[in-house]
Design a protein around this motif. Sequence first.
Motif: not given
Length: 873
Positions: A465-484
């Motif tokens: 998993v490459r953070t710079s290219a996947s951060s928006s994907i990861i963020s959208n997958l996480l629940k609100a508290s973890h996304r924050e």
Amino acid sequence: MRNTIIITILLFVAIVGASLYYFANLEGEKKETLRPLTFLPKATFLVATFQNDATTDNIFKDFEIFEAMVGRQEFEQWQTLKTKLLRHSTIQPYVNGVDQYVSFHPEKEAIATLFTIPTSMRIDAEEIGSFLEKATSTYTVTQKDTLENRIYSLDKGVKDSIFHIVYYEDIFFASFSQSLLYQVMDKRVPKLGKDEIDYFIDNNSRNSPLSIYFVHEQIPRIAEHLMRRNAGNFIKLFDHLGGQSAWNLSFKNDALILSGESETAHRKENYIELFGNQHKTSQTLYNYFPQNTASYLSFAISDSDSFRKDLLALLKQRGELSQLQAQFAEIKKTKDVSFEEDIPPIFGHEFALVEQSNQTELAFISVADSTKLDAFISSIATRVSDSLYRFDHSNILYALYGDPLKSFTRPYFLRVGNILVLANYQSLLTEYQRDWRRVNLLTNTLGFKNSERIQGNEANITCFVRTSASSSIISNLLKASHRESFRDKNNFGYQDFYSWSIQIAGNNGNFQSSIYGVYKSKNALGATADWIYEFNNRPITAPQVFEHSDTSQFILIQEQDHSVHAINPSGSKLWSSVFHGRIVGEAQQLNDRSIVLVTDRSRLYRFDPEGNSLPGFSLGIDSEPTYTPTISNIGGEQLIFIPAGRKLLVYTVDGEKAESWNDKNLAGKILFDIKVYNNQIFVGTENGHFYQFDAQGNLLKEEIIADRQFKNPIAMVRLEQNRHAIYAVDTAQISFTMDFAEEPKTYKLEQGGNRSLISYFPNTDGTAYRMAILDQKHLLTKNIQDSSALFDFTFTQEITDRPQYFADGSNGYLLGIASRKNYLVYLFDDKGSLRDGFPIEALPDFYYGKIDYNSATYLLCVRRDRKLYAFKH
């Protein structure tokens, strides 16, 4: 696919380390104990244990990753508690020499941490209360009796930061979650099983500062707890896997590296089990992945027959084999193609799934036999455009490789060498073709290169998993508290990881597994500059370092408007001045510290370190210079030799033309610089004319290599009996050694081509002892005398800039290479090893070495923002 959700598990794993720094600072011998683990709830995501010695403390005190994962605020809170509690003289005798554990547990929308610290002797309950009152004067301490035990709560008046401690069964259990302590003490709450605990202890390395235990059954629970959507394909591969993993930490201050053993339940319905009887093998498909890769899932098979047999058994177990066999029987009947005999031999042992940053998917499959593919391609696929095909029948890839390619039912595909690239939409392959032609590939990104240095390429399964290219994907997958938390760059450092990856390899029915989290450490080369110097325009020369006085040096560099800047080693401007033209080659410093250089506007400059021109300078010269001047004492006089196309210009250091030399008109354009050795001057030209002059400018000998072209510099080399000669290589890679006494000696280099860039490692006496050959993407270094190869390296982009050389302090030189197309610079030592921290992002033309007499070693480089950066190394 949503492979990227694996990042959430990896991020979670890394949090374990933070507790180590704050609770592992106890000295004493490590003593085995199983009993504390028996109190941990069944719903335990991870367990970590660590050695209690000063060595561990020193290893981890500057491990930035821990702070990035747990959050800076909580990090500070833990530090305070460690100082006040575990380091307190009253409690220290009871916890010396014990194993300590940190475990993580689900709680509402959060993850709660539990610290488990057994005591070597029983402590009286009243003594604990008295100790806490004394040790925590800045906290309000309250007590609460529950489940026949007393819970102490330490409150500093900060919301959600009350720390709870209970002393239960001669063990301290501590957490910010009171309900978690209730679960520990409540015998009705299911706990970790004996088999699980035994596996952890058996695989807990005494040589590792940190060990982690993970129960595989927790994977879907972790995903459900962190994610607001269903798990992706990678997580589903682990459904019903069973078993557990035990990992040990390998310390590296810019990476989290966990490696160890994994045991499974050997359930036949699980896809991962197919690789238990494989063994790790080379994975190469990542070389073809596009630059916008967000994550990939790559597989490699070491034993194709075994894998095929196990896959058929899995499909039969699922009740799918008979339907597939009926489909393939129809193909045999209509097209006379046997799925079992004709198709499997075509395809190779590697396959992969790539998720791009726009959430589209590509698949990659290696080709084992391109001849057979050519023969059968028209039987299994239809051409839809010039280079694109589409499978005629569904489920071929699923029947060949199983679950990862199940979603590619009837994909389009194209060939790239011996690789098939597949997609469910034709437009995706058109985009990939464009990326491939432009070499817009994952391997050209700095983040991947940092990961590649740490993560090997041998495994059966790799999830990256490459953070710079996947951060928006990861963020959208996480629940609100973890996304924050994931997005919070002030308190956390999730965005400062280049990548996360898991590698799995079969091991006689079980697995070896590793986890890598590669971090952008602020201490890493290129992360934090000591100073930054700003220009108005783009810098156009490499920074050079010269003497300023007996006590200081300075940096000289020119920008696009022809302003020359003198910069103090601290990064402040000494002076700047606009020169007439661009500096050609490099500037040279004389013994009186004056600087000599030439520009492309036919000007010769000489100025002091304060920027003041010496009398008579600058001055116009007769022709435009084409390379760096050579300054040498010859015939009792210091002269400046300037290559200027077909002319050799010679001046005194006072700016006068050397009387005995006049201008030398040569038969061809001069190759780079002029060589001076033993009071003689040597010049080479592009069309094979080589000249030897004496100190007064008289031609001693001309050597002509007819019908040959030269485009690389010449070098002086030492021969036996203290003789010397000119060494040159033509565009056909024939080397010529010319001593101007005998016939030139020739040798076919064999490596390289007519586009090769050749340069030479310098000796202190001006001769060369080895050469560097850059042939497009390939670097090779060789000894000049015997032509033996020393080391080689293959870049991901063609190299178009000549190497640079930097003294390494031991009469040797480091080799600097700039990859212009992907803005990376490399630095190799004389054995061919990359210097730690390289490559880093920078433009060509850089400097590596001291920037003041007593300074540390620095990298001076320019980045795309047109600023000069000084990085201490």
